[in-house]
Design a protein around this motif. Structure first.
Motif, PDB file in Angstrom:
ATOM      1  N   GLU A  54       5.257 -19.314  29.948  1.00 39.94           N
ATOM      2  CA  GLU A  54       6.273 -18.744  29.066  1.00 39.94           C
ATOM      3  C   GLU A  54       7.144 -19.833  28.442  1.00 39.94           C
ATOM      4  OE1 GLU A  54       7.667 -14.452  30.501  1.00 39.94           O
ATOM      5  OE2 GLU A  54       7.629 -15.897  32.158  1.00 39.94           O
ATOM      6  N   PHE A  55       7.366 -20.918  29.186  1.00 37.84           N
ATOM      7  CA  PHE A  55       8.107 -22.042  28.620  1.00 37.84           C
ATOM      8  C   PHE A  55       7.279 -22.780  27.578  1.00 37.84           C
ATOM      9  CE2 PHE A  55      10.721 -21.552  32.436  1.00 37.84           C
ATOM     10  CZ  PHE A  55      11.990 -21.733  31.915  1.00 37.84           C
ATOM     11  N   LEU A  56       5.938 -22.667  27.669  1.00 39.60           N
ATOM     12  CA  LEU A  56       5.065 -23.296  26.682  1.00 39.60           C
ATOM     13  C   LEU A  56       4.940 -22.459  25.414  1.00 39.60           C
ATOM     14  CD1 LEU A  56       2.067 -24.813  28.706  1.00 39.60           C
ATOM     15  CD2 LEU A  56       3.638 -26.043  27.221  1.00 39.60           C
ATOM     16  N   THR A  57       4.774 -21.152  25.581  1.00 38.88           N
ATOM     17  CA  THR A  57       4.533 -20.283  24.427  1.00 38.88           C
ATOM     18  C   THR A  57       5.796 -19.678  23.857  1.00 38.88           C
ATOM     19  OG1 THR A  57       4.157 -18.406  25.924  1.00 38.88           O
ATOM     20  CG2 THR A  57       2.230 -19.718  25.302  1.00 38.88           C
ATOM     21  N   GLY A  58       6.883 -19.696  24.649  1.00 41.92           N
ATOM     22  CA  GLY A  58       8.131 -19.082  24.213  1.00 41.92           C
ATOM     23  C   GLY A  58       8.292 -17.691  24.803  1.00 41.92           C
ATOM     24  N   ALA A  59       9.522 -17.306  25.039  1.00 40.07           N
ATOM     25  CA  ALA A  59       9.800 -15.997  25.620  1.00 40.07           C
ATOM     26  C   ALA A  59      11.215 -15.577  25.265  1.00 40.07           C
ATOM     27  CB  ALA A  59       9.619 -16.041  27.146  1.00 40.07           C
ATOM     28  N   THR A  60      11.455 -14.268  25.350  1.00 43.14           N
ATOM     29  CA  THR A  60      12.782 -13.715  25.123  1.00 43.14           C
ATOM     30  C   THR A  60      13.335 -13.228  26.452  1.00 43.14           C
ATOM     31  OG1 THR A  60      12.124 -12.996  22.910  1.00 43.14           O
ATOM     32  CG2 THR A  60      14.109 -12.029  23.820  1.00 43.14           C
ATOM     33  N   VAL A  61      14.520 -13.703  26.813  1.00 39.07           N
ATOM     34  CA  VAL A  61      15.104 -13.365  28.105  1.00 39.07           C
ATOM     35  C   VAL A  61      16.520 -12.837  27.898  1.00 39.07           C
ATOM     36  CG1 VAL A  61      13.717 -15.086  29.319  1.00 39.07           C
ATOM     37  CG2 VAL A  61      15.973 -15.717  28.449  1.00 39.07           C
ATOM     38  N   CYS A  62      17.158 -12.490  29.001  1.00 38.22           N
ATOM     39  CA  CYS A  62      18.536 -11.974  28.990  1.00 38.22           C
ATOM     40  C   CYS A  62      18.665 -10.760  28.071  1.00 38.22           C
ATOM     41  CB  CYS A  62      19.528 -13.060  28.593  1.00 38.22           C
ATOM     42  SG  CYS A  62      19.604 -14.435  29.752  1.00 38.22           S
ATOM     43  N   GLY A  71       9.498 -26.103  24.760  1.00 35.39           N
ATOM     44  CA  GLY A  71      10.338 -27.265  25.033  1.00 35.39           C
ATOM     45  C   GLY A  71       9.535 -28.529  25.241  1.00 35.39           C
ATOM     46  N   ILE A  72      10.118 -29.660  24.840  1.00 37.84           N
ATOM     47  CA  ILE A  72       9.458 -30.951  25.011  1.00 37.84           C
ATOM     48  C   ILE A  72       9.215 -31.288  26.484  1.00 37.84           C
ATOM     49  CG2 ILE A  72       9.726 -33.445  24.640  1.00 37.84           C
ATOM     50  CD1 ILE A  72      11.137 -32.828  22.046  1.00 37.84           C
ATOM     51  N   PRO A  73      10.160 -31.013  27.409  1.00 35.29           N
ATOM     52  CA  PRO A  73       9.907 -31.348  28.822  1.00 35.29           C
ATOM     53  C   PRO A  73       8.649 -30.692  29.384  1.00 35.29           C
ATOM     54  CG  PRO A  73      12.228 -30.892  28.491  1.00 35.29           C
ATOM     55  CD  PRO A  73      11.544 -30.528  27.228  1.00 35.29           C
ATOM     56  N   VAL A  74       8.420 -29.395  29.066  1.00 36.85           N
ATOM     57  CA  VAL A  74       7.238 -28.707  29.589  1.00 36.85           C
ATOM     58  C   VAL A  74       5.971 -29.281  28.957  1.00 36.85           C
ATOM     59  CG1 VAL A  74       6.171 -26.448  29.958  1.00 36.85           C
ATOM     60  CG2 VAL A  74       8.648 -26.647  29.886  1.00 36.85           C
ATOM     61  N   ASN A 114       9.338 -33.347  34.279  1.00 34.24           N
ATOM     62  CA  ASN A 114       9.869 -32.482  35.330  1.00 34.24           C
ATOM     63  C   ASN A 114      11.363 -32.659  35.517  1.00 34.24           C
ATOM     64  OD1 ASN A 114       8.853 -30.546  37.347  1.00 34.24           O
ATOM     65  ND2 ASN A 114       7.020 -31.813  37.261  1.00 34.24           N
ATOM     66  N   ILE A 115      11.787 -33.919  35.563  1.00 34.63           N
ATOM     67  CA  ILE A 115      13.211 -34.204  35.757  1.00 34.63           C
ATOM     68  C   ILE A 115      14.027 -33.699  34.575  1.00 34.63           C
ATOM     69  CG2 ILE A 115      14.908 -36.054  36.014  1.00 34.63           C
ATOM     70  CD1 ILE A 115      12.755 -37.649  37.513  1.00 34.63           C
ATOM     71  N   THR A 116      13.534 -33.941  33.352  1.00 33.80           N
ATOM     72  CA  THR A 116      14.238 -33.474  32.153  1.00 33.80           C
ATOM     73  C   THR A 116      14.306 -31.951  32.119  1.00 33.80           C
ATOM     74  OG1 THR A 116      13.353 -35.411  31.001  1.00 33.80           O
ATOM     75  CG2 THR A 116      14.336 -33.685  29.646  1.00 33.80           C
ATOM     76  N   VAL A 124      19.207 -24.332  28.608  1.00 34.42           N
ATOM     77  CA  VAL A 124      18.254 -23.379  28.030  1.00 34.42           C
ATOM     78  C   VAL A 124      18.638 -21.951  28.389  1.00 34.42           C
ATOM     79  CG1 VAL A 124      15.841 -22.626  28.067  1.00 34.42           C
ATOM     80  CG2 VAL A 124      16.379 -25.062  27.998  1.00 34.42           C
ATOM     81  N   LEU A 125      19.024 -21.733  29.645  1.00 34.46           N
ATOM     82  CA  LEU A 125      19.402 -20.398  30.118  1.00 34.46           C
ATOM     83  C   LEU A 125      20.928 -20.289  30.238  1.00 34.46           C
ATOM     84  CD1 LEU A 125      16.672 -20.007  32.885  1.00 34.46           C
ATOM     85  CD2 LEU A 125      16.634 -19.052  30.583  1.00 34.46           C
TER      86      LEU A 125
END
Length: 458
Positions: A54-62, A71-74, A114-116, A124-125
């Motif tokens: 979901e972090f790779l493809t995108g997701a809607t939360v909250c 995101g670049i980190p993932v 991973n650290i980023t 993000v959240l």
């Protein structure tokens, strides 16, 4: 235990099929962990989880209030794992050194990602409560750390890395973090920064910021870029020439003082201006040039006062004098140390041949100082497109009437950032400064290399 460990390492080095399969299997398992929870958050008293996919493809939360984009980190985590997999499976085709090099690089990339990711998760959240990293990301982090240690150890066994490489690693990390990672900030020069969405999501504007810098009424010679370039280069060229010239003269004079007590006294006293803060220098200059209480206007007499802080014609000479006054002690000590190291037998031979003091300086001292002069010149040319901020901003008291002779690249960037609050144009000015500075250093070094290869920096 040593024998077992040695055998395992030898089997890995020899590219045994089962060891490659184990490493490939572990990497594939880590890739599969993208289907498992990477992070969790609380929204309206209910705990939710998000997978790596979901972090790779995108997701809607909250409840649809927060959109998580790729995101670049993932992406770094995934790219690092793929490099580890490639280095493991292509061990025979690429060779041991290259394959384990890929494995090590992949581990570093994944570890950084991973650290980023963990550090940026709260941002993000930001609308959720209690955001936290979950076991999928933690397991990948542990695997990449173990793989990194294994890759470094095997490269050490293969003699690709030596002990001194590990000794300089902390310094290299500092150099990368402090000098290279901030270079990504160059993107600000091509954006219109919107603080409400952040730097990375701000819209791209291409070269619009540079057009504001280079264009004024359609003429480059009336633009801010021309003014700051002219001032910066002419002042620094004058500083380099006069600084080296005065340094050589004063250094030769200091070397000819026979009394050690007097030599130490002059060496110490001549260095004092170098140690004085530019803020103090600004107050000293103000005490001399002030309209009402300045010593210079007091000596000129009533009715003959000069408003120095409103007339720009005097300031090129004032600024050059202040710079030379502050730097002459430092430069003279450098040349004095070179003069002291010259073999005295050469001077004695010159005296025997009837050489006067001037001839000794001309035919012995100055040729011997040539490498020092070239090295010092190259080091100063390396900063020819940078200016002393305190000299050009604090000493003239940021007087607007003097901008045509005191505005340099550094003061221009500062005013864009702090006064106009235009970080994009300020970044464009810094980018222009870095590019032109690099070209100048490279060109001067090529000229020195052509005529005197031994004294070139590279």
């Amino acid at each position: 235990m040593r024998k077992t460990g040695g055998n395992l390492v030898e089997q890995i080095l020899c590219g045994r099929l089962w060891t490659r399969l184990v490493l490939a299997g572990l990497t594939a398992l880590c890739l599969a962990l993208f289907l498992f929870p990477f992070a969790s958050y609380t929204y309206r008293s209910q705990v939710y989880t998000l997978t790596g996919l979901e972090f790779l493809t995108g997701a809607t939360v909250c409840g649809g209030k927060v959109m998580i984009e790729t995101g670049i980190p993932v992406i770094l985590i995934l790219a690092g794992l793929l490099l580890i997999l490639a280095g493991t499976l292509l061990n025979g085709a690429l060779g041991k050194k290259l394959s384990f090099g890929l494995l090590t690089i992949g581990s570093i990339v994944s570890l950084v990602g991973n650290i980023t990711f963990a550090m940026d998760l709260k941002n993000v959240l930001r609308r959720a409560k209690s955001p936290g990293v979950n076991y999928g990301s933690i397991l990948i982090l542990c695997f990449t750390i173990l793989t990194l240690v294994l890759g470094l150890y095997i490269l050490w066994r293969l003699k690709v890395l030596v002990t001194i490489d590990f000794m300089v690693l902390p310094g290299m990390l500092y150099f990368i973090i402090n000098n290279y990672i901030p270079m990504f900030g160059i993107t600000i020069a091509f954006k219109k920064v919107d603080y409400s969405v952040g730097v990375w999501k701000s819209p791209w504007v291409g070269l619009s910021n540079f057009k504001m810098l280079f264009a004024h009424n359609g003429s480059f010679f009336q633009s801010d870029a021309f003014l700051i370039t002219r001032n910066t280069l002419l002042y620094n060229a004058t500083f380099i020439i006069l600084g080296i010239l005065m340094g050589v003269i004063v250094g030769i004079c200091l070397a000819d003082i026979f009394s050690r007590a007097l030599q130490k006294f002059f060496q110490t006293s001549i260095l004092l201006p170098q140690l004085i803060s530019m803020v103090i220098v600004a107050y000293i200059v103000y005490a001399l040039l002030s309209n009402e209480t300045g010593m210079v206007n007091h000596l000129l007499g009533e009715g003959n006062e000069i408003n120095f802080y409103q007339k720009s014609v005097y300031w090129p000479f004032i600024l050059v004098f202040i710079y030379v006054w502050k730097q002459v002690g430092y430069n003279s000590i450098i040349f004095l140390s070179s003069i002291v190291s010259i073999d005295h037998s050469i001077y004695e031979a010159a005296k025997v041949d009837g050489a006067s003091k001037w001839q000794q300086i001309r035919f012995v001292t100055l040729p011997m100082l040539k490498p020092t002069v070239i090295t010092l010149m190259l080091l100063q040319v390396g900063r020819i497109f940078y200016s002393d901020f305190g000299l050009f901003y604090q000493v003239p008291l940021d007087s607007g009437a003097l901008y045509n002779v005191t505005n340099t690249v550094d003061t221009y960037v500062y005013r864009c950032l702090m006064v106009l609050n235009n970080v994009s144009v300020a970044s464009a000015g810094s980018t222009y400064q870095a590019i032109v500075g690099f070209v100048l250093v490279f060109t001067v070094n090529m000229l020195v290399r052509r005529y005197d290869r031994e004294n070139a920096l590279f």
